[in-house]
Design an enzyme around this catalytic site. Structure first.
Site, PDB file in Angstrom:
ATOM      1  N   HIS A   1     -37.659  20.266 -39.886  1.00 49.50           N
ATOM      2  CA  HIS A   1     -37.091  20.361 -38.740  1.00 49.50           C
ATOM      3  C   HIS A   1     -35.750  19.647 -38.609  1.00 49.50           C
ATOM      4  O   HIS A   1     -35.293  18.803 -39.172  1.00 49.50           O
ATOM      5  CB  HIS A   1     -37.735  19.290 -37.619  1.00 49.50           C
TER       6      HIS A   1
ATOM      7  N   MET B   1     -40.724  30.336 -36.272  1.00 51.24           N
ATOM      8  CA  MET B   1     -40.217  29.810 -35.076  1.00 51.24           C
ATOM      9  C   MET B   1     -41.553  30.045 -33.892  1.00 51.24           C
ATOM     10  O   MET B   1     -41.115  30.313 -32.919  1.00 51.24           O
ATOM     11  CB  MET B   1     -39.072  30.890 -34.638  1.00 51.24           C
TER      12      MET B   1
ATOM     13  N   THR C   1     -48.834  18.160 -37.574  1.00 52.21           N
ATOM     14  CA  THR C   1     -49.920  17.650 -36.748  1.00 52.21           C
ATOM     15  C   THR C   1     -49.797  18.497 -35.215  1.00 52.21           C
ATOM     16  O   THR C   1     -48.652  19.290 -35.136  1.00 52.21           O
ATOM     17  CB  THR C   1     -49.646  16.164 -36.302  1.00 52.21           C
TER      18      THR C   1
ATOM     19  N   GLY D   1     -34.978  33.139 -44.207  1.00 49.54           N
ATOM     20  CA  GLY D   1     -35.680  32.459 -45.064  1.00 49.54           C
ATOM     21  C   GLY D   1     -34.752  31.658 -46.179  1.00 49.54           C
ATOM     22  O   GLY D   1     -35.071  31.485 -47.393  1.00 49.54           O
TER      23      GLY D   1
ATOM     24  N   GLU E   1     -49.321  17.700 -32.434  1.00 53.10           N
ATOM     25  CA  GLU E   1     -48.096  17.390 -31.569  1.00 53.10           C
ATOM     26  C   GLU E   1     -46.699  17.977 -32.210  1.00 53.10           C
ATOM     27  O   GLU E   1     -46.414  17.917 -33.343  1.00 53.10           O
ATOM     28  CB  GLU E   1     -47.941  15.914 -31.317  1.00 53.10           C
TER      29      GLU E   1
ATOM     30  N   ASN F   1     -43.318  20.945 -42.566  1.00 53.55           N
ATOM     31  CA  ASN F   1     -42.488  21.713 -41.853  1.00 53.55           C
ATOM     32  C   ASN F   1     -41.134  21.020 -41.807  1.00 53.55           C
ATOM     33  O   ASN F   1     -40.937  19.729 -42.201  1.00 53.55           O
ATOM     34  CB  ASN F   1     -42.726  21.653 -40.163  1.00 53.55           C
TER      35      ASN F   1
HETATM   36  C1  GRF Z   1     -32.936  26.018 -40.196  1.00 52.22           C
HETATM   37  O1  GRF Z   1     -32.280  25.464 -39.482  1.00 52.22           O
HETATM   38  C2  GRF Z   1     -34.410  25.325 -40.035  1.00 52.22           C
HETATM   39  O2  GRF Z   1     -34.096  23.867 -39.990  1.00 52.22           O
HETATM   40  C3  GRF Z   1     -35.217  25.779 -38.857  1.00 52.22           C
HETATM   41  O3  GRF Z   1     -34.629  27.196 -39.030  1.00 52.22           O
HETATM   42  C4  GRF Z   1     -33.584  27.445 -39.271  1.00 52.22           C
HETATM   43  C5  GRF Z   1     -33.445  28.475 -40.403  1.00 52.22           C
HETATM   44  O4  GRF Z   1     -33.923  28.366 -41.607  1.00 52.22           O
HETATM   45  N1  GRF Z   1     -36.443  25.440 -38.982  1.00 52.22           N
HETATM   46  P1  GRF Z   1     -34.168  29.581 -42.698  1.00 52.22           P
HETATM   47  O5  GRF Z   1     -32.979  29.854 -43.139  1.00 52.22           O
HETATM   48  O6  GRF Z   1     -34.926  30.638 -42.050  1.00 52.22           O
HETATM   49  O7  GRF Z   1     -35.029  28.821 -43.859  1.00 52.22           O
END
Ligand code: GRF
Length: 197
Positions: free
Chosen positions: A110, A91, A142, A13, A144, A108
């Site tokens: 990415h 995830m 979205t 997080g 996709e 989000n």
């Molecule tokens: C990060 O690289 C983020 O881009 C991806 O998840 C990874 C860990 O994120 N979505 P966090 O440290 O849990 O915020």
């Protein structure tokens, strides 16, 4: 009117922490919930320590029944009455049914310069491609995967001796700058993309 922000995590997080820490003073939003699909996500304790309500909807008991998992997730999320949802290291792939409930107010982050490298292992793929630069993107979610309107991007150079780990660490620093900047602008009703050098 202060906008209420729910943040979705699956791990440490670090992006959630950056977002929560940014929502102070005259910021138009405040965190209302941090929710995870994993009970042992390290970010849950960090959120609690910052005084943000937390929740867990463990996806594993649903054994692949995405609709049932997302129905439970939506019920818990809706109880917090968020105006904006931020996926931050979340995830799980969300179906169009769930996204449709919140489209237009779900963001989000990415770890690539979309539209390059949707999906996983973005840093290794950028290295394999020999890219001179890499980075991260905040976009509207979205149905996709990793495809919605771009709200911000931050770029980093790729160095000759980079590994996926060193490149990921450099990108993560920019994620922590970009996501709060985009959220602040988005919460103020401005969708103009932010492009960090
Ligand atoms: C990060 O690289 C983020 O881009 C991806 O998840 C990874 C860990 O994120 N979505 P966090 O440290 O849990 O915020």
């Amino acid at each position: 009117m202060t906008r209420r922000v729910a943040i979705f995590i699956s791990g440490g997080g670090s992006n959630m922490v950056s977002l929560v820490e940014s929502m102070t003073g005259d910021h138009p939003a405040r965190p209302c919930l941090v929710i995870s699909n994993l009970p042992d996500a390290g970010g849950l304790a960090k959120a609690s320590a910052m005084g943000v309500p937390t929740a867990v909807v463990d996806h594993r008991p649903f054994k692949g029944d995405r609709a049932a998992f997302e129905a439970e997730l939506a019920q818990v999320v809706d109880a917090a009455r968020p105006d904006i949802l931020c996926l931050a290291g979340f995830m799980r792939v969300l179906t169009g049914g769930f996204v449709g409930r919140y489209q237009g107010r779900m963001l989000n982050i990415h770890p690539s310069l979309l539209p390059k490298y949707r999906g996983l292992h973005t840093h290794a793929r950028a290295l394999e491609a020999g890219d001179a630069e890499h980075g991260c993107t905040v976009h509207e979610v979205t149905p996709e995967l990793d495809d919605g309107p771009i709200l911000g991007q931050a770029r980093v150079p790729v160095l000759a001796d980079d590994t996926p780990e060193t490149l990921a660490a450099r990108v993560l620093v920019e994620e922590h700058r970009l996501y709060p900047a985009v959220l602040r602008r988005f919460a103020a009703g401005d969708r103009t993309p932010i492009l960090l050098p």
